[in-house]
Motif scaffolding. Sequence first.
Motif, PDB file in Angstrom:
ATOM      1  N   ASN A 167       5.340  12.916  12.902  1.00 47.80           N
ATOM      2  CA  ASN A 167       5.613  12.971  11.471  1.00 47.80           C
ATOM      3  C   ASN A 167       7.007  13.498  11.177  1.00 47.80           C
ATOM      4  O   ASN A 167       7.679  13.046  10.243  1.00 47.80           O
ATOM      5  CB  ASN A 167       4.568  13.841  10.770  1.00 47.80           C
ATOM      6  CG  ASN A 167       3.181  13.237  10.826  1.00 47.80           C
ATOM      7  OD1 ASN A 167       3.010  12.039  11.002  1.00 47.80           O
ATOM      8  ND2 ASN A 167       2.167  14.069  10.676  1.00 47.80           N
ATOM      9  N   MET A 215      -1.287   7.044   7.052  1.00 47.74           N
ATOM     10  CA  MET A 215      -1.534   7.041   8.495  1.00 47.74           C
ATOM     11  C   MET A 215      -2.322   8.274   8.935  1.00 47.74           C
ATOM     12  O   MET A 215      -3.146   8.208   9.855  1.00 47.74           O
ATOM     13  CB  MET A 215      -0.194   6.976   9.243  1.00 47.74           C
ATOM     14  CG  MET A 215       0.620   5.723   8.943  1.00 47.74           C
ATOM     15  SD  MET A 215      -0.300   4.183   9.180  1.00 47.74           S
ATOM     16  CE  MET A 215      -0.601   4.252  10.944  1.00 47.74           C
ATOM     17  N   SER A 219      -5.874   8.242  10.850  1.00 52.20           N
ATOM     18  CA  SER A 219      -5.962   8.935  12.137  1.00 52.20           C
ATOM     19  C   SER A 219      -7.022  10.033  12.114  1.00 52.20           C
ATOM     20  O   SER A 219      -7.763  10.214  13.091  1.00 52.20           O
ATOM     21  CB  SER A 219      -4.604   9.520  12.506  1.00 52.20           C
ATOM     22  OG  SER A 219      -4.669  10.271  13.687  1.00 52.20           O
ATOM     23  N   THR A 274      -7.749   4.430   1.507  1.00 47.68           N
ATOM     24  CA  THR A 274      -6.419   3.825   1.505  1.00 47.68           C
ATOM     25  C   THR A 274      -6.112   3.190   0.156  1.00 47.68           C
ATOM     26  O   THR A 274      -5.008   3.344  -0.386  1.00 47.68           O
ATOM     27  CB  THR A 274      -6.315   2.768   2.619  1.00 47.68           C
ATOM     28  OG1 THR A 274      -6.604   3.374   3.884  1.00 47.68           O
ATOM     29  CG2 THR A 274      -4.919   2.177   2.663  1.00 47.68           C
TER      30      THR A 274
END
Length: 290
Positions: A167, A215, A219, A274
């Motif tokens: 990140n 993301m 994850s 999302t």
Amino acid sequence: MRGRQNLWGYAFLAPQLIGLILFSLIPVLFTLTLSFMKWDGFGAKEFIGLANYIDQFQDPDFWKALGNTAYYTILVIPASIALSLSVAVALNKIKGKNFYRLFYFMPVVTSSVSIGVIWMWILNGDFGILNQVLANFGIQGPMWLTDTNWVMPSIAILSIWWGLGHNMVIFLAGLQGISKSYYEAAEIDGATKWQKLRHITLPLLSPTTFFIAIMAVISSFQVFDQAYVMTSGGPAKSSYTFVYHIYEAAFVDFKMGISSAAAMVLFVIILVFTLIQFKMSKRWVHYEDQ
């Protein structure tokens, strides 16, 4: 000429497109089909409709895994984004930036099993190095991996550390894409460092933050390696994650239909989160050309 260019374009796209179809689209469709069937992985398949989904929604382990995964997600995402952004901002204007970038990124390319074994030693409640360090300050460290209250925060700490470099590198790329003219104009107006961070850096970095947040959610809901290697879902299923539940149903109990149904539920959950993030992003994501 245009037809020839299109042909070359399709030729270069073909490997990725074929891989997407073979290794993503077809498995998803197969999993969806299998979720309506009873199958042990070896014999004949039997169509049973929605029975697998009904079974999952009535299974306490399903809800336990979903709750643990949601708890893990809440622990990891805010801390991970805040910490990686802070490190990126700190490294953005110092010398030796490439060295620090490499240093922080090294855990990302390390095997998940190796990382898990190392952190099992670090977090050992009896002789782990973390509790020894805490003892030097007069603090009695908990039994990180055997206490039901601490096992999931322990895995979250590992995940935050593990994903920090990834990140941070993305945030650094976003920071380097911000034009210096904004900061120069702000300095002329007498803006402080905090004001520049709040009114320039964070708004113009919001597309990068949005990408990392999406993301991170995906994850986090797919966490498996850490729980499998370090705790095997214990103690008392306190680290029993959703993907661990899918794995156990398929490869321990050999209930492929139930495992596929749980996998499709996870797919829908990730898709919904999302889409919600995309909807909410319209209010806080800002682009430089706007």
